[in-house]
Scaffold this motif. Structure first.
Motif: not given
Length: 325
Positions: A71-77, A97-103
């Motif tokens: 269930g882990e998630k890693s988001t990229g743009v 983050d889950e909204h697509g904003k760079p971390l």
């Protein structure tokens, strides 16, 4: 494995990956310019990607999330900086983050993908550019090198017609590293039915029997996260062998595409994580099981039991008893 070379250069702040594919340049380009095809290989085994936004234009953005087995998630743009079909494209790749904003605190990298025709097909060179040595070392420590190698190892199946890739090849076992094994089998039938055959006890009992001479004596399926399953088998008639069984818990259920479960033999402490995925193309379904073992010794011990042969006998029965009707 299509990756032929990976080079990191601390002076130039780059990491370069070279891969060769037995497919024309236009076909490889299409795999990288279609989010539905990208989802099949962008992300190492066990971490498939889902693209939720896709604007394939200079200045456009793509947002993807890689989904881990627990269930882990890693988001990229991706921000597309250049597109020169079919030879080159360039993106700025950032953790988000889950909204697509760079971390903040996670390195971004400028990635250049180049494609050149070769006598055998296509050579792809991917060069990642970093802002500092620390950023380069951070992504290496996070396992990006091995992740890229394993992700590229999935692209061969995308570039070929599914039947050309897998039909008639039976149950195939690939050793990805010391603790990961990938098992693939093409079955002639729709994904919905193949999924049901894995999760409905009345159907499971008809095919998941291994070699002839065995019967399933217990079948409790797990169809929701957190549920437990139990399967047991026993020899019939003069068949030699001792009764045995497996049990575990469902970690992820995404019907009819993917299910992740733990698995342990009844009475044994050793546990594996089994990641099942189903992909359908033109009426055939590619069944892929990624198994994570606790160590190399356990991996080798279990493979030596003839597990793959038993799985092939079951898959053949699945086609014969359920999918051919």
């Amino acid at each position: 494995m299509p990756v032929t070379d990976v080079t990191t250069d601390a002076d130039d702040l780059t990491m370069t990956v070279t891969a060769d594919f037995a497919a024309p340049i236009e076909r490889v380009w299409n795999a990288y310019s279609d989010p539905r095809q990208l989802e099949r290989f962008w992300g190492p085994p066990g971490w498939p990607a889902t693209f939720t936004a896709w604007d394939h234009t200079v200045g456009g953005r793509a947002v993807y999330t890689m989904n881990g087995p627990r269930g882990e998630k890693s988001t990229g743009v991706w921000e597309f900086l250049a597109i020169e079909e079919p030879h080159r494209f360039e993106v700025l790749d950032s953790f988000a983050d889950e909204h697509g904003k760079p971390l903040d605190g996670f390195p971004a990298q400028r990635m250049s993908f180049t494609f050149d025709s070769t006598p055998e097909g296509t050579r792809m060179v991917t060069t990642s550019h970093f802002d500092s040595v620390d950023a380069l070392e951070q992504v290496v420590e996070m396992g990006q090198v091995e992740g890229i190698k394993m992700a590229m190892g999935q692209l061969d199946a995308v570039l070929q017609d599914l039947r050309d890739y897998a039909q008639g090849k039976g149950t195939r076992v690939e050793l990805l590293d010391d603790t990961h094994v990938r098992i693939t089998r093409l079955v002639e039938g729709p994904r919905e039915l193949v999924w049901r055959a894995h999760f409905e006890p009345d159907l499971i009992r008809q095919w998941m029997l291994g070699p002839d001479g065995w019967e399933m004596t217990e079948c409790i399926a797990a169809t929701e996260v957190g549920q437990s399953y139990r399967n047991s088998w026993a020899p019939v008639g003069d068949t030699e062998g001792e009764p045995f069984g497996f049990e575990g818990e469902a970690l992820l259920i995404d019907a009819p595409r993917r299910a992740v479960t733990t698995e342990r033999m009844r009475g044994m402490p050793t546990e594996t994580v089994n990641d099942l995925s189903l992909y359908e193309e033109d009426g055939a379904t590619l069944v892929t099981v990624l198994i994570e073992y606790p160590d190399k010794e356990t991996r080798d011990m279990i493979l030596a039991t003839g597990m793959a042969d038993g799985m092939e006998a079951s898959f053949a029965r699945l086609e014969r008893e359920l999918l051919a009707v």
